[in-house]
Each structure stands twice: as C-alpha cells, then as structure tokens.
Motif scaffolding. Structure first.
Motif, short mmCIF file in Angstrom:
data_model
loop_
_atom_site.label_atom_id
_atom_site.label_comp_id
_atom_site.label_asym_id
_atom_site.label_seq_id
_atom_site.Cartn_x
_atom_site.Cartn_y
_atom_site.Cartn_z
N VAL A 73 -3.54 30.68 42.94
CA VAL A 73 -4.82 31.30 42.62
C VAL A 73 -4.98 32.59 43.40
CG1 VAL A 73 -7.34 31.05 42.80
CG2 VAL A 73 -5.95 29.14 41.97
N VAL A 74 -4.76 32.54 44.70
CA VAL A 74 -4.91 33.73 45.56
C VAL A 74 -3.96 34.82 45.11
CG1 VAL A 74 -4.63 34.61 47.90
CG2 VAL A 74 -5.81 32.44 47.52
N ASP A 85 -11.11 22.76 40.05
CA ASP A 85 -10.80 22.73 41.49
C ASP A 85 -11.94 22.03 42.22
OD1 ASP A 85 -10.57 23.59 44.34
OD2 ASP A 85 -8.90 24.78 43.54
N ASP A 86 -11.62 21.11 43.11
CA ASP A 86 -12.63 20.32 43.81
C ASP A 86 -13.05 20.89 45.16
OD1 ASP A 86 -12.89 18.43 41.78
OD2 ASP A 86 -11.18 17.29 42.53
N VAL A 105 -13.56 27.83 45.77
CA VAL A 105 -13.96 28.33 44.45
C VAL A 105 -14.99 29.45 44.62
CG1 VAL A 105 -15.14 27.69 42.31
CG2 VAL A 105 -13.44 26.14 43.31
N GLU A 106 -16.04 29.19 45.36
CA GLU A 106 -17.09 30.19 45.57
C GLU A 106 -16.53 31.45 46.21
OE1 GLU A 106 -21.00 29.77 47.56
OE2 GLU A 106 -21.08 27.88 46.44
N LEU A 108 -19.46 31.26 38.15
CA LEU A 108 -20.39 30.83 39.20
C LEU A 108 -21.40 29.84 38.63
CD1 LEU A 108 -20.95 34.12 41.19
CD2 LEU A 108 -20.01 31.97 42.08
N GLY A 109 -21.78 30.02 37.37
CA GLY A 109 -22.66 29.06 36.72
C GLY A 109 -22.00 27.70 36.58
N HIS A 110 -20.72 27.69 36.20
CA HIS A 110 -19.98 26.42 36.12
C HIS A 110 -19.86 25.78 37.50
CE1 HIS A 110 -18.87 26.61 31.96
NE2 HIS A 110 -18.25 27.77 32.10
N THR A 111 -19.64 26.61 38.51
CA THR A 111 -19.51 26.11 39.88
C THR A 111 -20.82 25.46 40.32
OG1 THR A 111 -17.88 27.81 40.36
CG2 THR A 111 -18.97 26.79 42.24
#
Length: 117
Positions: free
Chosen positions: A18-19, A46-47, A52-53, A77-80
């Motif tokens: 991801v990074v 991703d847990d 994630v944020e 961000l809405g899904h998060t």
C-alpha cells in the motif's frame, strides 16, 4: 451470446505494498489507476484504522489538484468512518475540506468527495 461483466471489490494488500503504491502515485500520476484500487481495497478490507486514516490523509493532502485520488480519498474516508464508527480530527477536517473544494471547483476535486457526506 451474452457477455457478463463481473465486479469485485479490491482486496486489502500488505501495508508495505500500500505504502509503495501510494507513494509512487503521489510522485507519478501515471500510477494513479493502480493506486485507486489500493485505496478502495484498503478502505473496505484493512482492519488497521490508524493506518487506513493516515494514508487517506496523506493522499488527500499530497495529491495534485485534479487528481482522481482526491475525490476517492474523500469517498474512502466515508467508508472508513462507516466501518470503524469514527474518524480522527485530521481525517474529518480533510473530508470536509475536500467536499468544499469539490463544490468550489469540480476540476480540482471530483464529486466523490461529496458522496462521503
């Protein structure tokens, strides 16, 4: 003969991948397509809420104006928030800022940033 298209949500990848993918897309806009799939897979699967944020804030503050990753970061961000039941102050401020930027200039940030509202 009928052709059937199928849809599947992208999977979460290792944090290292991801990074690497997101950093590459932030340096080189030709990598944005791959990064979009990584963003969605991370948001949905991703847990690690902090990771994630953090990466949505990175993308939302560092992507170039007009990048499709900006609106996607707002949407993710809405899904998060839905998945984890909260957003930190920095992420919430970013989501609101991206939505304002969309309303002011849709060529800057696409409408997906407003969808998260």
């Amino acid at each position: 003969m009928h052709s059937h298209l199928s849809f599947g949500n992208p999977l979460a990848l290792s944090h290292e991948v991801v990074v690497e993918t997101l950093e590459r897309a932030l340096r080189d806009r030709s990598a944005e397509g791959e990064a979009a799939g990584v963003l969605v897979g991370t948001a949905l699967n991703d847990d690690d809420a902090e990771f994630v944020e953090h990466w949505y804030v990175q993308v939302g503050t560092r992507a170039a104006s007009g990048s499709p990753l900006l609106g996607l970061a707002g949407l993710c961000l809405g899904h998060t928030a839905r998945r984890f039941g909260r957003l930190g102050h920095e992420a919430l401020a970013l989501a609101e800022s991206l939505a304002v930027r969309t309303e002011e200039d849709p060529t800057d940030v696409d409408g997906r940033a407003v969808d998260r509202l």
